[in-house]
Design an enzyme around this catalytic site. Sequence first.
Site, PDB file in Angstrom:
ATOM      1  CE  LYS A 142      -3.920   1.921   2.653  1.00 59.13           C
ATOM      2  NZ  LYS A 142      -4.746   1.770   3.874  1.00 59.13           N
ATOM      3  CB  SER A 192      -8.187   3.495   2.778  1.00 59.90           C
ATOM      4  OG  SER A 192      -7.352   2.902   3.767  1.00 59.90           O
ATOM      5  CB  SER A 240      -8.477   0.610   5.729  1.00 61.05           C
ATOM      6  OG  SER A 240      -9.146   1.840   5.650  1.00 61.05           O
TER       7      SER A 240
END
Lengths: 464, 99
Positions: free
Chosen positions: A69, A144, A168
């Site tokens: 990420k 996210s 997330s």
Amino acid sequence: MDLLGKTIKELKQILADKKISSKELFEYFEKRRKQYNTQVNSYITDISYEEAVKDVGEGALSGIPLAIKDNFCINRVRTTASSKVLDNFIAPYNATVINRLRSAGALTLGKTNMDAWAHGSSTETSDYGPSRNPWDTDRAPGGSSGGSAVSVSAYLSPAAIGSETAGSIRQPASWTGVVGLKPTYGRVSRYGVIAMGSSLDCPGPFSLNVEDSAYILQQLAGKDNYDATSSEHEVPDYIAEMKKERKMTIGIAEEYLEGLDPDVLKSFEQSIEVFKKLGHTIRNVKLISPKYAISVYTIIQRAEVSSNLARYDGIRYGNDRSYFGEEAKRRVMFGTYTLSYGYYDAFYKKAQKVRTLIMEDFKKVFKDVDVIFAPTTPVTALKLGEFAKYPFFGEMMDVLNEPGAVSGIPAINIPTGLDRNNLPIGMQIMGNYFDEGTILNLAHQFEKETEYFGVIKKGLERYR
Amino acid sequence: MSSSNDLTKEETIHLSHLANLPLSDAEVGQFAKKLGETAEYVNNLKKLPTDNVKGTANTAQIKNVYMEDGEKNERGLTKEDLGLNGKKKENCFVVNRIM
């Protein structure tokens, strides 16, 4: 050789048998990324093999490529947290998570898309365009950590690293039909992760099976001198914990079954039957309604966001504050409000007190049960654009994740079936503090029994 | 439509100064309303009594974390590392004029 859907364990064997080299394996995923990334927008920064192998050690993950990420700093790699504020930011050091993965021999394939600053539950607030759900590219993958979930779901990496503040990891794992593990707060170091809510942020893995998540957690878990909130709590052998023969008591709370899509509820009930058949005991428990956790989370997270984003001044790095997107501005403003003179007690202090109530509530229930089950999300993947229509919609999508997040307990998402639109449904297993071993164990039992009713396999076949 | 929870324009501008966030006039109006909506939702916490409850800042309940004096700095960030992203450097960061 057909590599599609091979797990980390299988890839390790293939590398050990010298059937392919680590360079060839890396190139296999580069090729897949080239083929599919325009459809799903999973990666926003690519890392070359030459960069990826620089200063990498030998260990449990030797030669295994992973997607990361974009809020994890990788030395000399562009790291944006999907915000134009950091459009040109080159990280000058490695996050501890990256150091540990690289010491174990893992190769970083690239950085994945996310909601800007991890603010959101759809990846639509990314300044680099939304990621798309591999099951239906008109739909959001969740967020996210959407890009990381997508990369595993479409096999653009065998596993990926994400982070969760509230939902997330679990929510995008649920919407894209993969395994996603949110560890206990403090289990994995936050050093070098671009901070969102510092008392909530937890790095964790996405994978195609439970064993790979256990395997990655093993590399990441443990005290780090550079994160004062990382815990000295002993790190067990997660694979051994996962494989133990155990019969457990499972708690289910009515408060988590309100307002669910009927397909989600049906899939959840079917999964409970599987666990009953496996010999576990189901017990009804009572928990504080998750709607209060939304408020606690909203206040604490925005307060911490307003503090954490204060450092972006465009002087030492990045662009100036006019580059913040609307969602970041909204959160900074509300956080500033809750911390400002005259409002601090009513908002921030009150939220911290209710946070204590929610934690005590979980601790009390965990005296009677080993784990708590709940659906991961009330509905399956929504169409892109749906989130913007309703105020507070992202928070509502994360409603079932927020109690666990504000209390800091670990939880894992596992796929349990498909809905009427052929979209993945997930459920979560929440465990007691630092008891990742137990949730991995139960998730693994479900996986062995059902193979997730073919969900993961079906998802991969679409990207053959 | 405005509700009693909406912030005033002045309050919103004050917050934007505290937050060091440049906002347009349109944004000021928009945030005054949005912040009010959020405040209205989170007010449900008032329903839960919290007298004699202590707040939690750290869920892992960690206290007093120290490092030994002289512990090796494995980070080893160099001057070059720290200046890597400064925009107008001549071996120094150039900051905005404050006087």
